[in-house]
Design an enzyme around this catalytic site. Structure first.
Site, PDB file in Angstrom:
ATOM      1  N   GLU A 153      -5.466   2.207  -1.302  1.00 14.86           N
ATOM      2  CA  GLU A 153      -6.660   1.059  -0.536  1.00 14.86           C
ATOM      3  C   GLU A 153      -6.462  -0.206  -1.354  1.00 14.86           C
ATOM      4  O   GLU A 153      -7.417  -0.900  -1.913  1.00 14.86           O
ATOM      5  CB  GLU A 153      -7.902   1.649  -0.774  1.00 14.86           C
ATOM      6  CG  GLU A 153      -8.475   2.702  -0.087  1.00 14.86           C
ATOM      7  CD  GLU A 153      -9.800   3.279   0.037  1.00 14.86           C
ATOM      8  OE1 GLU A 153     -10.656   2.755  -0.757  1.00 14.86           O
ATOM      9  OE2 GLU A 153     -10.347   3.819   1.016  1.00 14.86           O
ATOM     10  N   GLU A 306      -8.467  10.138   4.234  1.00 11.10           N
ATOM     11  CA  GLU A 306      -9.587  10.610   3.539  1.00 11.10           C
ATOM     12  C   GLU A 306     -10.479  10.460   4.632  1.00 11.10           C
ATOM     13  O   GLU A 306     -10.668   9.618   5.263  1.00 11.10           O
ATOM     14  CB  GLU A 306      -9.778   9.397   2.619  1.00 11.10           C
ATOM     15  CG  GLU A 306      -8.796   9.570   1.277  1.00 11.10           C
ATOM     16  CD  GLU A 306      -9.443   8.529   0.464  1.00 11.10           C
ATOM     17  OE1 GLU A 306     -10.404   8.050   0.081  1.00 11.10           O
ATOM     18  OE2 GLU A 306      -8.545   8.018  -0.446  1.00 11.10           O
TER      19      GLU A 306
HETATM   20  C1  GLA Z   1     -11.898   5.601  -1.052  1.00  9.56           C
HETATM   21  C2  GLA Z   1     -10.989   6.002  -2.112  1.00  9.56           C
HETATM   22  C3  GLA Z   1     -11.270   7.400  -2.764  1.00  9.56           C
HETATM   23  C4  GLA Z   1     -12.902   7.520  -3.002  1.00  9.56           C
HETATM   24  C5  GLA Z   1     -13.521   7.298  -1.511  1.00  9.56           C
HETATM   25  C6  GLA Z   1     -15.160   7.340  -1.805  1.00  9.56           C
HETATM   26  O1  GLA Z   1     -11.577   6.212   0.356  1.00  9.56           O
HETATM   27  O2  GLA Z   1      -9.749   5.842  -1.882  1.00  9.56           O
HETATM   28  O3  GLA Z   1     -10.714   7.381  -4.090  1.00  9.56           O
HETATM   29  O4  GLA Z   1     -13.366   6.493  -3.940  1.00  9.56           O
HETATM   30  O5  GLA Z   1     -13.347   5.974  -1.125  1.00  9.56           O
HETATM   31  O6  GLA Z   1     -15.455   7.346  -0.420  1.00  9.56           O
END
Ligand code: GLA
Length: 656
Positions: A153, A306
């Site tokens: 991210e 995710e």
């Molecule tokens: C993001 C991050 C993860 C985690 C999630 C929590 O997607 O990439 O590492 O922190 O948020 O929702």
């Protein structure tokens, strides 16, 4: 170039982020047992492992990762291996404070959290490259390795001195001379003229409003610097494993990255998606937007990198997913083109900032409802994933979106802070979703030939090339619908003559745009047949409009709210949701675009992917849906004719 197919190999990937460094090795064996039980076939490893892999500068500890990779491989689980560069170890910040980013106020973002790296720091980039190099060299030939996941991210801006120096270099490359920069930035305003490159700063804190063109270029620069960090690591891993795809996970509709540009640099486009489970229908709507955007960036199948099996921990109030919703939202992603359904994270952490964020295996463990639902989903995906993977989604509508337009519009000193780009995108996409019209996204300079209906919720900034593209599209027989405040600024954020570009005014039949009339909280404006929200405009129309819907009452009484000239529509307010849906459904019908299914109730979604028809019930009440003809429902194996019944949060995958 390798693609997602090289990793999926005809399956849908199922799994999640796996952070084994948080657990003793006995737990790893328990993990692989449960992974097999849940039909997990892919895990993402190492996202935050830098301090474990490099406990001291230059020292490497790969032993644990060797054992883990072997263990996963023995159990038939593929590994998406992450470079750990989004969370540098504490020693890096201590030894090299210049690797830490600074916010607009000059405050340092310290270690103790994550993402505390400056994209511009040469030292950070050097250490990131070194660990990436060693990781890639060590695991290139490991049979468990199936894909690379770079960083995590990407999102940090930096306003520090090293970023300032790189910003000047970036501007020099763009403008060549300070004169050209002064012209582009309009520095005659407020005595901002630059005589020397060294005078130029990142968009740091100022007493009053900042120069919007400077802010816009700083946003462009930030996206480009993060992209440089990505491509540097990508190129390293590619050298070692040219046959394996590389991705980095986007946040959903994230402001800070020009994701069209970024997607071109990735082999696989992946996204993290966390709709709010408190509102199953609203969450599905929000999810559909991101899924459509991601699929369009990928130009085909994409990866849900995710999602949360239950609650997240970063909203004010965090609900779990009610029974059945995890399955439904996972199938929704597959329906809209995902070939991978993955989670953050495999096993819920017992310590650290995310101990209340769900995992596929929650604190309740194997017997918990969350894991049991994950298990059921894994079995379903394994059973019918092969029928779905690799197929293309059918979408007849195209929505245009551009980060540069968003960056330019989202600034202080504008007429209304209520009419933000993401809200408008959501409102227009919602209208399409509720009308059961599947939408792709495109950039305003993409080739639009052959698209039947193009929708522009709002593009405040449009380049000349984009304007010509829209005009050529309509001249070539396409139907175009544009929302307000589109085509107002050029690429330097300079207001175009007449407030809206003359070529667009001509297209829509706007003779004069006299004034913009934004609406306040709770304020609406009457129009023939509906009420407008957020915005209205005082427009003098050309005499030869083909259709108009007028404002009724108030200052704008009798002036056009909606204008049509030929196949080009302009909508100068945001019609309330039912009205926007009805308007778009009518325009779509005129353009020969039909809903996926007729007569679908609200809250039921239908999507075509290849020859498959997905029908999803986002409501808690069972529904019966008309689906003409004989089909086989793949999840149950049952033959259905002309209708299918869906339970609460039910899913049907129908093959003719
Ligand atoms: C993001 C991050 C993860 C985690 C999630 C929590 O997607 O990439 O590492 O922190 O948020 O929702």
């Amino acid at each position: 170039m390798p693609s997602l197919d090289d990793t999926t190999r005809g399956r849908v990937l199922f799994g999640g982020d796996y952070n084994p460094e948080q657990w003793p090795e006995e737990t790893w064996r328990e993990d692989v047992r449960l992974m097999r039980d849940a039909r997990v076939n892919s895990v993402t490893v190492g996202v935050f492992s830098w301090a474990r892999l490099e406990p001291r500068p230059g020292v490497r500890d790969f032993g644990w990762l060797d054992r883990l990779m072997d263990l996963l491989h023995e159990h038939g689980i593929g590994v998406v291996l992450a470079t750990p560069t989004s969370a540098p170890p504490p020693w890096l910040g201590r030894l090299h404070p210049e690797t830490l980013p600074r916010d607009a106020d000059g405050r340092v973002e310290w270690w103790g959290g994550r993402q505390h790296f400056s994209h511009s720091s040469a030292v950070y980039r050097r250490y990131a490259a070194a660990i990436t190099e060693d990781l890639a060299a060590r695991y290139a030939a490991h049979p468990a390795l199936t894909m690379w996941h770079i960083n995590n991210e990407y999102c940090t801006a930096d306003h520090g001195d090293e970023a300032a120096a790189r910003f000047r270099g970036w501007l020099r490359a763009k403008y060549g001379t300070t004169d050209a920069l002064n012209t582009a930035w309009g520095t005659a305003f407020w005595s901002q003229r630059y005589d020397d490159w060294g005078e130029i700063l990142p968009a740091r804190h100022t007493h009053y409003l900042k120069n919007p063109a400077q802010v816009l270029d700083f946003r462009r620069f930030t996206s480009d610097m993060l992209l440089e960090c990505f491509t540097a690591e990508r190129d390293i891993v590619r050298r070692h494993t040219p046959h394996l795809p590389v991705t980095t996970n986007f946040m959903p509709l994230f402001f800070g990255q020009d994701a069209w540009r970024w997607a071109e640099e990735e082999d696989v486009v992946s996204v993290d998606l966390y709709p709010d489970p408190r509102d199953p229908v609203g969450g599905a709507r929000d999810g559909a937007l991101v899924q459509d955007l991601t699929r369009s960036q990928a130009r085909g199948p994409w990866m849900l990198m995710e999602q949360a099996a239950g609650a997240v921990n970063w909203r004010g109030v965090n609900h779990p997913r009610p029974r059945g919703l995890n399955r439904l939202w996972s199938w929704q992603a597959v329906a809209r083109g995902a070939d991978a359904v993955c989670y953050f994270q495999w096993r819920q952490s017992r310590q650290g900032a995310e101990k209340f964020h769900s995992g596929m295996v929650g604190h309740a463990g194997e017997r918990g409802r969350t894991f049991q639902e994950v298990r059921r989903l894994g079995a379903e995906l394994e059973r019918i994933g092969g029928e779905v993977a690799g197929r293309q989604v059918t979408a007849d509508v195209t929505v245009l979106h551009d980060w540069h337009a968003w960056w330019a519009a989202e600034q202080d000193g504008r007429l209304s802070s209520r009419a933000g780009h993401p809200n408008l995108l959501a409102a227009w996409h919602r209208a399409l979703w509720e009308a059961h019209l599947t939408a792709d996204f495109a950039h305003p300079e993409h080739d639009l030939t052959g698209r039947r209906l193009v929708v522009v919720p709002q593009l405040y900034l449009l380049t000349d090339a984009a304007i010509d593209n829209l005009r050529a599209y309509v001249e070539g027989g396409g139907t175009l619908v544009c929302g307000f405040l589109t085509g107002v600024a050029d690429e330097d954020d300079r207001v175009r003559p007449g407030g809206v570009d003359p070529r667009l005014r001509e297209l829509f039949g706007i003779r004069v745009l006299h004034e913009w009339w934004p609406l306040g909280e709770g304020e609406t404006v009457g129009c023939d047949g509906f009420r407008g929200t957020l915005w209205s405009e005082e427009i003098e129309a050309a005499d030869d409009l083909d259709e108009r819907i007028d404002y009724r009452g108030g200052e704008l009484d009798g002036l056009p709210a909606v204008l049509r000239r030929g196949r080009a529509w302009y909508v100068s307010t945001l019609p309330e949701p039912d009205a926007l849906r009805a308007l778009l459904a009518r325009i779509a019908a005129g353009a020969g675009v039909r809903p996926v299914l007729d007569g679908l109730p609200q809250g039921v979604e239908a999507v075509r992917r290849g020859e498959l028809l997905f029908v999803l019930n986002h409501g808690r009440e069972p529904v019966t849906v008309a689906v003409p003809g004989p089909h086989r429902e793949l999840l149950t194996g049952v033959a259905v004719r002309d209708e299918v019944r869906l339970e609460r949060f039910g899913v049907a995958v129908l093959r003719p």
